[in-house]
Design a protein around this motif. Structure first.
Motif, PDB file in Angstrom:
ATOM      1  N   SER A 151       9.802  -7.308  -4.678  1.00 38.26           N
ATOM      2  CA  SER A 151       9.786  -6.862  -3.285  1.00 38.26           C
ATOM      3  C   SER A 151       9.153  -7.986  -2.461  1.00 38.26           C
ATOM      4  N   ARG A 155       4.160   0.410   3.233  1.00 38.36           N
ATOM      5  CA  ARG A 155       3.785  -0.613   4.227  1.00 38.36           C
ATOM      6  C   ARG A 155       3.201   0.010   5.494  1.00 38.36           C
ATOM      7  N   LYS A 183       1.090  -2.013  -0.365  1.00 35.32           N
ATOM      8  CA  LYS A 183       2.046  -3.046  -0.748  1.00 35.32           C
ATOM      9  C   LYS A 183       3.094  -2.411  -1.664  1.00 35.32           C
ATOM     10  N   ASP A 203       6.436  -7.804  -1.068  1.00 37.73           N
ATOM     11  CA  ASP A 203       5.006  -7.751  -1.387  1.00 37.73           C
ATOM     12  C   ASP A 203       4.714  -8.181  -2.823  1.00 37.73           C
TER      13      ASP A 203
END
Length: 175
Positions: free
Chosen positions: A168, A155, A160, A170
């Motif tokens: 997650s 991140r 991502k 993302d």
């Protein structure tokens, strides 16, 4: 009652542990490849601190050292650093992930090909002396440790975080 197991029992145990560990590593390969692939190529030089490796170097460390470690287990000797793949470093993280997946499969095949006697033999490594199969776990732990580091880089460097052991923020579960 004997205090040591017969040699046949030790080699059967070593072969069983080897197979258990290699199956576990096989399930980790796609997860690790996804983390490597998630490093944005334009941010491969990003690092959280001056003492840290940059994201691209950490990704290559994971990819190359996992393969080297398994190959050295199959060869019966350890030597670090081992420059065998220095000239093969892929240019992009997508290529690196693909390289990793292919080389890991080949390295696992080499370790599986060892006889039960060979996988049970003691090997010297950085002052330790364990049966060869014990170093498979060491390799897996090393890989997971550095994969966690690299996932924590994603991140901040604009990537991502992929699904590793579940979704997650993302990459929700199942996507």
């Amino acid at each position: 009652m004997p205090t040591t197991a017969p040699a046949e029992a030790k080699t059967e145990f070593a072969a069983g542990v080897r197979e258990f560990l290699l199956q576990a590593i096989e399930s980790e390969i796609p997860k690790t490849a996804n983390v490597i692939r998630a490093v944005p190529d334009e941010k491969a030089d990003w690092k959280p601190d001056a003492k840290s490796r940059c994201a691209g170097d950490l990704a290559w460390h994971i990819a190359s050292e996992d393969v080297i470690f398994l190959e050295q287990i199959a060869e019966g000797k350890f030597a670090f650093p081992d420059p065998r793949f220095e000239k093969e470093r892929p240019k992009t993280t997508a290529e690196m992930a693909k390289w990793y997946e292919g080389k890991m499969k080949a390295a696992l095949t080499k370790v599986r090909a060892l006889s039960p006697e060979k996988i049970a033999e003691s090997r010297e490594f950085f002052g330790m002396n364990f049966p060869a199969y014990a170093y498979i776990l060491f390799m897996n732990n090393h890989s997971i440790h550095h994969r966690g580091q690299l996932a924590a880089y994603l991140r901040p460097c604009g990537g991502k975080v992929p699904d590793i052991y579940g979704g997650s923020a993302d990459t929700p579960m199942g996507q």
